[in-house]
Enzyme design. Structure first.
Site, PDB file in Angstrom:
ATOM      1  N   GLY A 174      -0.627   9.201   0.517  1.00  0.00           N
ATOM      2  CA  GLY A 174      -0.092  10.445   1.044  1.00  0.00           C
ATOM      3  C   GLY A 174       0.476  10.304   2.439  1.00  0.00           C
ATOM      4  N   MET A 175       0.072   9.268   3.151  1.00  0.00           N
ATOM      5  CA  MET A 175       0.548   9.089   4.520  1.00  0.00           C
ATOM      6  C   MET A 175       1.735   8.146   4.604  1.00  0.00           C
ATOM      7  SD  MET A 175      -2.903   9.031   6.816  1.00  0.00           S
ATOM      8  CE  MET A 175      -4.023  10.422   6.862  1.00  0.00           C
TER       9      MET A 175
ATOM     10  N   LYS B 141       4.390   0.149   8.566  1.00  0.00           N
ATOM     11  CA  LYS B 141       4.018   1.408   7.922  1.00  0.00           C
ATOM     12  C   LYS B 141       5.176   2.371   8.075  1.00  0.00           C
ATOM     13  CE  LYS B 141       0.187   4.575   7.343  1.00  0.00           C
ATOM     14  NZ  LYS B 141      -0.340   3.969   6.136  1.00  0.00           N
TER      15      LYS B 141
ATOM     16  N   ASP C  56      -9.903   9.539   9.694  1.00  0.00           N
ATOM     17  CA  ASP C  56      -9.776   9.130   8.288  1.00  0.00           C
ATOM     18  C   ASP C  56     -10.425   7.766   8.066  1.00  0.00           C
ATOM     19  OD1 ASP C  56      -9.070   9.532   5.642  1.00  0.00           O
ATOM     20  OD2 ASP C  56      -7.076   8.662   5.864  1.00  0.00           O
TER      21      ASP C  56
ATOM     22  N   GLY D 173       0.823  -1.200   0.000  1.00  0.00           N
ATOM     23  CA  GLY D 173       0.000   0.000   0.000  1.00  0.00           C
ATOM     24  C   GLY D 173       0.855   1.246   0.000  1.00  0.00           C
TER      25      GLY D 173
END
Length: 501
Positions: free
Chosen positions: A20-21, A39, A137, A17
């Site tokens: 923007g984050m 992440k 979000d 994945g």
């Protein structure tokens, strides 16, 4: 980057994945020999250089707070830290399909499945909001449907880490979050709370039932403008077979004014409960009604079992050493072990009160440190009564204008804001503002700024605009036009002007 070892332990395997984050990778934990998800965030790529350090600090705090939330519908956080220029978050690896793909593969989505998804999300949001944490979000890409039909929410706390600008915009002017799922108060830069996540849940439920989000557009600003000004299309106009109570719930969740939405996730769940399928029917893989049709077996009851063994009374604990505990708290805070410091302070307060007296200077210092540490640990619900008690005691001694009294009340207002009670926070900020305006200009400006954001959160856009305009005028006189506060206010006012026009 494939094969890179992060944190000296996690070997990246495959990119699964990107957005923007940051990036999400599958990885192998070399120490425990298990698959995990990692992440990676790059603060210098997502914020102005001056905000990168602040983002790192917030990242550590958010990871610590979110790791305290225990719920089967949330990804387990295993580890967090920094590696070179990257911040990394190590999480449980979740198998299944994200909700966006699940919807695409089963369109039109059975409305019973949509109810099953929403009911599970209510359970997650109820646990998250009790902390309190606001997801900010919530969207299909952040929800996984596992093979057993249960859902798992991803990215808890990440949007809060990136949201370092009080206008809720990045330094490039892009809104924080996903415009299609963004509540009006979030789009306008107002204070967010549990009511913001409930709006996003309404958008998500509308999308599952109709196949599309209620507000779409070619630009982010156009989408946000529609959130603010246009009513959503009732889903029964697209699918008449959907039950009327479900359509009414979606419209309730999508109310423009946060105060007109459901009071919390529990109220939403109660509205969904009569629409859930009855237990006992067969279900297939990735069926989100499965947890309700074939729930996990309950714990066995104790009927017919031998009685529990009698536990002998505990030996009285030795009298705690208050001075040693204070030294221990100082050491823990110096190491950043805030949660452990909270436990030590909470445990020592009763003993200190018994030894020195409830109103002694020692106890008051400890209680003040306890409230401040609870706030640092994100435990606003526990900090609030401590702050109110401190404020009442100090007011009785030194009066309402005393600087310490004002600080306690200001901190209480911050807690109320974090707990998703904008009207109560607004009243508290307004109560302390006159005192600050006569003694502390900088703090008065900061309080006026928060009042503006809270006015947006309660839906009073006209008053918020007036608040920001008057504050901009005063801030430019005090600091000049190039100070960061006038700059933030001009951006916020321009953002609101774009919505109005």
């Amino acid at each position: 980057m494939n094969g890179r070892v992060v944190g000296g332990r996690y070997e990246l395997s495959a990119l699964i994945g990107q957005g923007g984050m940051g990036q999400v990778w599958t990885a192998y934990d070399g120490r425990l020999d298990r698959r995990v998800a990692v992440k990676l965030l790059r603060p210098d790529h997502m914020a102005a250089a001056t905000a990168a350090d602040e983002m790192r600090r917030r990242f550590v705090r958010e990871c610590r707070v979110t790791a305290q939330v225990c719920h089967p519908g949330l990804v387990t956080v295993h580890d967090a830290g920094s590696d070179g220029d990257d911040l990394y978050l190590v999480m449980q690896y979740v198998e299944g399909a994200d909700l966006a793909d699940h919807l695409a593969e089963h369109e039109p989505y059975p409305w019973e499945w949509a109810v099953g998804i929403a009911a599970q999300l209510c359970s997650v949001l109820g646990a998250v909001h009790a902390v309190p944490i606001v997801h900010r979000d919530l969207k299909p890409r952040n929800v996984m449907v596992k093979p057993d039909g249960t859902v798992t929410v991803l990215d808890l706390g990440v949007a809060s880490v990136i949201d370092t600008d009080t206008t809720r915009l990045t330094h490039t002017g892009s809104p924080i979050g996903s415009p299609a799922y963004m509540a009006p108060e979030q789009a306008m830069g107002g204070a967010v709370g549990p009511y913001t996540d409930l709006y996003a849940l309404g958008v998500l439920l509308h999308e599952l039932l109709s196949g599309t989000v209620p507000f779409a557009g070619s630009t982010a600003l156009g989408v946000l403008h529609r959130h603010l000004h246009e009513p959503p299309l009732p889903v029964r106009q697209l699918r008449p077979e959907i039950p009327e109570p479900l359509e009414a719930l979606v419209l309730h969740l999508l109310a423009k004014d946060p105060q007109h939405r459901p009071s919390g996730a529990q109220e939403v769940y109660q509205a969904l409960a009569p629409l859930l399928p009855s237990p006992g029917g067969p279900t297939g893989p990735l069926d989100p009604t499965r947890p309700f049709v074939r729930p996990h077996a309950p714990w066995p009851d104790r009927v017919g079992q031998p009685p529990a063994p009698v536990v002998p009374p505990a030996v009285p604990a030795p009298r705690p050493d208050v001075a040693a505990a204070v030294d221990e708290v100082k050491r823990l805070l110096g190491e950043g072990s805030i949660t452990r410091a909270v436990d030590v302070l909470g445990g020592i307060l009763p003993a200190a009160a018994a030894e020195h007296g409830e109103r002694s200077p020692v106890v008051r210092i400890l209680r003040k440190q306890y409230a401040a540490t609870l706030m640092d640990d994100g435990q606003y619900r526990r900090a609030l009564p401590e702050l109110r008690r401190l404020a009442d005691d100090r007011t009785a001694e030194a009066g309402p204008a005393d600087p310490q009294t004002l600080q306690f009340r200001h901190d209480a207002a911050q807690c109320l804001e974090q707990l998703g009670e904008p009207a109560a926070a607004l009243a508290e900020y307004r109560a302390v503002l006159p005192y600050y305006e006569s003694t502390d200009r900088d703090r008065a400006f900061q309080v006026r700024h928060r009042i503006g954001h809270l006015l947006l959160a309660v839906g009073d856009h006209t008053a918020a605009h007036g608040q920001f305009r008057s504050l901009l005028y005063d801030a430019e006189l005090a600091y000049g036009p190039y100070h960061h506060l006038p700059g933030e206010l001009r951006r916020a006012l321009e953002h609101q002007r774009q919505f109005r026009t």
